[in-house]
Design an enzyme around this catalytic site. Structure first.
Site, short mmCIF file in Angstrom:
data_model
loop_
_atom_site.label_atom_id
_atom_site.label_comp_id
_atom_site.label_asym_id
_atom_site.label_seq_id
_atom_site.Cartn_x
_atom_site.Cartn_y
_atom_site.Cartn_z
N ALA A 61 0.74 -1.08 -0.02
CA ALA A 61 0.05 0.12 0.12
C ALA A 61 0.89 1.11 0.08
O ALA A 61 1.98 1.30 0.37
CB ALA A 61 -0.97 -0.04 1.19
N GLY A 100 0.55 -5.14 1.07
CA GLY A 100 -0.44 -5.60 -0.20
C GLY A 100 0.26 -5.89 -1.40
O GLY A 100 -0.57 -6.54 -2.16
N GLU A 103 -0.09 -9.47 -0.96
CA GLU A 103 -1.40 -9.93 -0.76
C GLU A 103 -2.23 -9.93 -2.23
O GLU A 103 -2.81 -11.02 -2.62
CB GLU A 103 -2.06 -8.88 0.04
CG GLU A 103 -1.91 -9.16 1.53
CD GLU A 103 -2.67 -7.89 2.38
OE1 GLU A 103 -2.20 -6.72 2.22
OE2 GLU A 103 -3.39 -8.45 3.41
N GLU A 123 3.52 -5.31 7.53
CA GLU A 123 2.45 -4.45 8.07
C GLU A 123 2.90 -4.06 9.59
O GLU A 123 2.51 -2.97 9.90
CB GLU A 123 1.01 -4.81 7.69
CG GLU A 123 0.47 -4.65 6.47
CD GLU A 123 1.17 -5.73 5.36
OE1 GLU A 123 1.92 -6.69 5.76
OE2 GLU A 123 0.56 -5.92 4.32
C1 LIG Z 1 -5.38 -2.45 2.83
C2 LIG Z 1 -4.07 -2.76 2.27
C3 LIG Z 1 -3.00 -2.70 3.29
C4 LIG Z 1 -1.86 -3.19 3.14
C5 LIG Z 1 -0.86 -2.55 3.84
C6 LIG Z 1 0.51 -2.46 3.17
O1 LIG Z 1 1.09 -2.70 2.06
S1 LIG Z 1 1.60 -1.40 4.18
C7 LIG Z 1 3.15 -1.32 3.08
C8 LIG Z 1 3.70 -2.40 3.25
N1 LIG Z 1 4.93 -2.33 2.51
C9 LIG Z 1 6.03 -1.98 3.22
O2 LIG Z 1 6.16 -1.96 4.39
C10 LIG Z 1 7.33 -1.94 2.23
C11 LIG Z 1 7.85 -0.46 2.59
N2 LIG Z 1 8.99 -0.33 1.58
C12 LIG Z 1 10.28 -0.92 1.95
O3 LIG Z 1 10.62 -1.83 2.87
C13 LIG Z 1 11.33 -0.29 1.30
O4 LIG Z 1 10.97 0.92 0.75
C14 LIG Z 1 11.61 -1.35 -0.18
C15 LIG Z 1 10.57 -1.42 -1.08
C16 LIG Z 1 12.09 -2.67 0.30
C17 LIG Z 1 12.66 -0.63 -0.92
O5 LIG Z 1 13.91 -0.30 0.02
P1 LIG Z 1 14.91 0.70 -0.95
O6 LIG Z 1 15.93 0.63 0.05
O7 LIG Z 1 15.18 0.05 -2.33
O8 LIG Z 1 14.20 1.85 -0.86
P2 LIG Z 1 13.66 2.85 0.07
O9 LIG Z 1 13.18 2.26 1.13
O10 LIG Z 1 14.62 4.15 0.35
O11 LIG Z 1 12.34 3.55 -0.91
C18 LIG Z 1 12.40 4.30 -1.76
C19 LIG Z 1 11.55 5.56 -1.85
O12 LIG Z 1 10.02 4.80 -1.80
C20 LIG Z 1 9.35 5.11 -0.87
N3 LIG Z 1 8.48 4.08 -0.29
C21 LIG Z 1 8.84 2.72 -0.19
N4 LIG Z 1 7.78 2.04 0.17
C22 LIG Z 1 6.99 2.57 0.07
C23 LIG Z 1 5.25 2.57 0.27
N5 LIG Z 1 4.97 1.24 0.41
N6 LIG Z 1 4.50 3.35 0.31
C24 LIG Z 1 4.98 4.85 0.13
N7 LIG Z 1 6.45 5.06 -0.44
C25 LIG Z 1 7.26 4.19 -0.10
C26 LIG Z 1 10.37 5.67 0.31
O13 LIG Z 1 9.58 6.41 1.31
C27 LIG Z 1 11.12 6.08 -0.41
O14 LIG Z 1 10.97 7.52 -0.76
P3 LIG Z 1 11.66 8.72 -0.79
O15 LIG Z 1 10.84 10.08 -0.90
O16 LIG Z 1 12.84 8.61 -1.99
O17 LIG Z 1 12.40 8.88 0.68
#
Ligand SMILES: CC/C=C/CC(=O)SCCNC(=O)CCNC(=O)[C@H](O)C(C)(C)COP(=O)(O)OP(=O)(O)OC[C@H]1O[C@@H](n2cnc3c(N)ncnc32)[C@H](O)[C@@H]1OP(=O)(O)O
Length: 719
Positions: A61, A100, A103, A123
């Protein structure tokens, strides 16, 4: 936000397009809904493949959308629709399938993963649970014990582990999307009913209740007061005991309690704060995205004490050749054996071979003449450090970066004794340096932007969370620690015990209270610093009032504990007593109780009952108050940086967000009022006097922490 193509004449290829991680924003969900509808209704289409652009399936998400109202199609019915469809859908997982994203993959009838992909339901680390059917489908696919472990920890698994667990059907080293298209074509004729996870019965272990109970106890012990993992256990229980239609309702109810909780807000704040912290800016305008770091191909570490050993290991395990220097043969040999042992154990744990060939040990600074960077980690003594830096200035080539691992000394004073002040910077590691994730990169006024960029990038390479801070005594972390631990000492004077204070802090969420933590770190370290700064010891003017130093109230109890040879765990006695020197089992010591009673009666202090609330407020509001001063002084660029330092370096509970976020959650007005109240009661303790920035923020209506920066007018930013 989702691209649609027809490939091989009958396969609909849906590509999520929301860089950088293809998060499921409202636009992406809308895109999936539209393209799926098209694929399912087009008679030419016999199968569907879902993949993500730029080699990343989906990062889950869009966390940024959590703060606002839900827009676009909700995920659960959309996912149910994909699963129920009569055409086989294959997920082509490259990069990540998280939250998500996984999922979404779980409602696809088949999953193909690239061998480098990582999958998980993280999550829980954001204070919520997988509420798009994840807690119901994963247990049906891989069984309760494995699903419980993945959902309650949020651990990512490799593609290989996912295959073993049964999460994916195939792992490939080729283009996962192409493999998935071929796979989809073969799947056309096959029945789909057994591939719809929601229709399966959850394989249930005979000891379900005992298993859930054991996991619950483990969570309560490890993550005291944290709500999300416990809710995850309940959701997984529902998968085991209810049909899918009821289980998904239970999942949704549990999510509703978590979604708007303070813990979820704090944990999501931490996620972004961690990413913001790496984005430094200097007063010159130079910043993280316009300054190229130097490549570090070789390094040296001076001093093989606890810190130096950990730093040497941190460098070698990321492939950087290290020359380690000690001042005498015996220390060098001891250091050599320790570093090799640590590196070997670390390599064994990670299942790789130890890079011992990258290590060289020497007694001579002359051997450092060609290295790219030196990290000095000698004893915390300015005169000694200055002599090392003078020597380095002579022996190292002019381009070598000179870094000091000091926990609070003046980095600019060290720069001043070298021939290259622009190449001098502080790298404050935390002990044990090969384990602790935090690195304070201390920018002196003369450190060049390239030097800052290089130290920050080296920190990242070593797997550290690096935060750029300005140069002042104690920098950010240790400067803030002083008011915090001073409050704990004053509370002892007034009637509290170390165990009472520690319990209040541990109930708040700290892994260790301030006294147990000091016993672990060693009480002699702070004692030496206090002696050097004239707060205790022979240099104190005998005419000085006994509980008064340098114009402010002073509590000598920590010095009295040290005078008895009680240095903490290493001597078997400190604020607590241990079974043996080096023991870890802390027991309250009646001798400390005696010492406190004698002290109070000597100074005529009548002990009073102190509540846990007062302990938390005095320790934590004094901590945050110093954080506000640090922001005013331009020593930290933003509150997020301070919070990240406290989360990764000082064990501040993540579900509270860090000291500055915690203050904002309590309410700045309330923090201000309580500080005023305590300062009135203790006018001789300047740390309790509310900082001007706190007052200003309250006057501006207490904006959210992300907006504080707009109110900080730093005339002389140190960053
Ligand atoms: C009802 C449905 C509900 C669903 C619940 C969910 O899905 S909650 C979200 C679950 N997902 C996560 O927790 C993943 C979060 N992201 C990460 O762990 C990492 O970002 C990654 C995907 C493993 C990639 O890692 P990497 O080191 O390559 O990059 P960054 O962490 O620096 O991320 C790059 C930029 O992307 C932004 N970002 C990452 N994930 C998300 C996200 N899920 N939503 C919004 N933004 C995300 C991150 O903030 C970085 O942004 P910058 O502006 O460049 O700082």
């Amino acid at each position: 936000m989702a691209r649609y193509e027809l490939v091989k004449r009958s396969v609909a290829l849906i590509t999520l397009t929301n860089p950088p991680v293809n998060a499921l924003s409202s636009a992406v969900r809308h895109g999936i809904a539209k393209t799926m509808e098209r694929a399912l209704s087009d008679p030419k289409v016999t199968a569907v493949v879902i993949c993500g652009e730029n080699g990343r399936f989906c990062g889950g998400a869009d966390i940024r959308e959590f703060a606002g109202p839900l827009r676009g199609p909700p995920l659960v019915p959309l996912l149910d629709l994909i699963e129920a469809g009569e055409k086989p859908v294959v997920a082509a997982i490259e990069g990540v399938a998280l939250g998500g994203g996984l999922e979404l993959a779980l409602v696809c009838h088949y999953r193909i993963a690239h061998f480098k992909a990582r999958l998980g339901l993280p999550e829980v680390t954001l204070g919520i649970l997988p509420a798009a059917g994840g807690t119901q489908r994963l247990p049906r696919l891989i069984g309760i014990p494995a699903a419980l472990e993945l959902i309650t920890t949020g651990r990512h698994v490799s593609a290989q582990e996912a295959l073993k667990l049964g999460i994916v059907d195939q792992v490939t080293e080729q283009n996962a999307c192409e493999v998935a298209v071929e796979f989809a074509l073969r799947a056309i004729a096959k029945p789909l009913s057994s591939r719809r996870l929601s229709s399966l019965t959850t394989p249930c272990p005979p000891n379900l209740d005992a298993l859930l109970e054991a996991v619950t106890m483990q969570i309560q012990k490890k993550a005291r007061g944290v709500m999300a993992p416990l809710a995850c256990v309940q959701a997984v229980r529902a998968a085991a005991t209810m049909p899918y239609s009821q289980g998904i309702k239970r999942e949704s109810e549990l999510m509703a309690t978590l979604f708007h909780s303070g813990q979820a807000r704090a944990l999501q704040y931490c996620f972004f704060a961690e990413r913001t912290a790496g984005k430094w800016t200097l007063p010159s305008g130079a910043q993280w995205n316009d300054t190229k770091p130097r490549e570090i191909r070789s390094a040296a570490v001076i001093g093989l004490g606890t810190m130096g050993r950990g730093i040497a290991v941190s460098l070698a395990r990321v492939g950087i050749p290290v020359i380690a220097v000690e001042s005498d043969k015996k220390l060098l040999e001891t250091g050599r054996q320790m570093v090799i042992g640590m590196l070997e154990r670390d390599a064994k744990r990670r299942g790789v071979s130890a890079s011992l060939n990258l290590l060289k040990f020497t007694l001579s600074l002359e051997d450092l003449k060609d290295v790219d960077l030196v990290i000095e980690a000698v004893f915390e003594d300015m005169a000694l450090k200055k002599s090392v830096f003078r020597e380095l200035s002579k022996v190292c080539r002019p381009a070598t970066l000179l870094c000091t691992n000091t926990s609070g000394l003046d980095v600019d004073a060290l720069a001043g004794v070298t021939d290259r002040p622009q190449l001098v910077i502080g790298m404050h590691f935390f002990s044990p340096a090969h384990v602790m994730k935090l690195l304070e990169v201390v920018c002196g006024p003369r450190s060049s932007s390239e030097t800052v960029a290089t130290a920050m990038s080296l920190g990242k390479r070593m797997g550290k969370v690096s935060v750029a801070v300005g140069n002042c005594p104690g920098f950010v972390g240790n400067r803030m620690l002083k008011p915090y631990s001073d409050q704990a000492s004053f509370l002892l004077e007034e009637g509290a015990t170390p165990e009472q204070i520690d319990k209040a802090l541990e109930d708040f969420g700290f892994a260790m209270g301030v006294f147990r933590m000091s016993d672990l770190a060693g009480l002699d370290v702070g004692w030496r610093v206090r002696k050097e700064s004239g707060l205790t010891g022979p240099d104190v003017d005998p005419k000085n009032p006994p509980r008064w130093r340098q114009g402010r109230k002073y509590c000598p109890i920590p010095d009295m504990v040290c005078e008895q040879g009680r240095f903490g765990q290493k001597t078997g006695r400190g604020w607590y007593v241990y079974d043996k020197p080096g023991g870890t089992n802390a027991k309250p010591d009646p001798l400390i109780q005696n010492l406190l009673e004698t002290y109070r009666s000597r100074y005529g202090i009548k002990p009073r009952n102190i509540t846990d609330q007062e302990i938390i407020e005095r320790c934590l509001f004094a901590l945050a108050n110093e954080g506000f001063r640090i922001l005013e002084d331009g020593i930290a660029a933003r509150p997020e940086d301070i919070d990240v330092i406290y989360l990764f370096g000082y064990g501040f509970p993540r579900h509270r967000g860090g000291p500055m976020f915690y203050a904002s959650m309590v309410g700045l007005q309330r923090v201000l009022e309580r500080l005023e109240h305590y300062h009135q009661a203790h006018p001789d303790v300047p740390h309790l006097e509310p900082s001007p920035l706190l007052k200003k923020l309250v006057a501006c209506g207490s904006p959210p922490v992300q907006k504080w920066r707009e109110h900080i007018k730093t005339m002389h930013s140190h960053l």
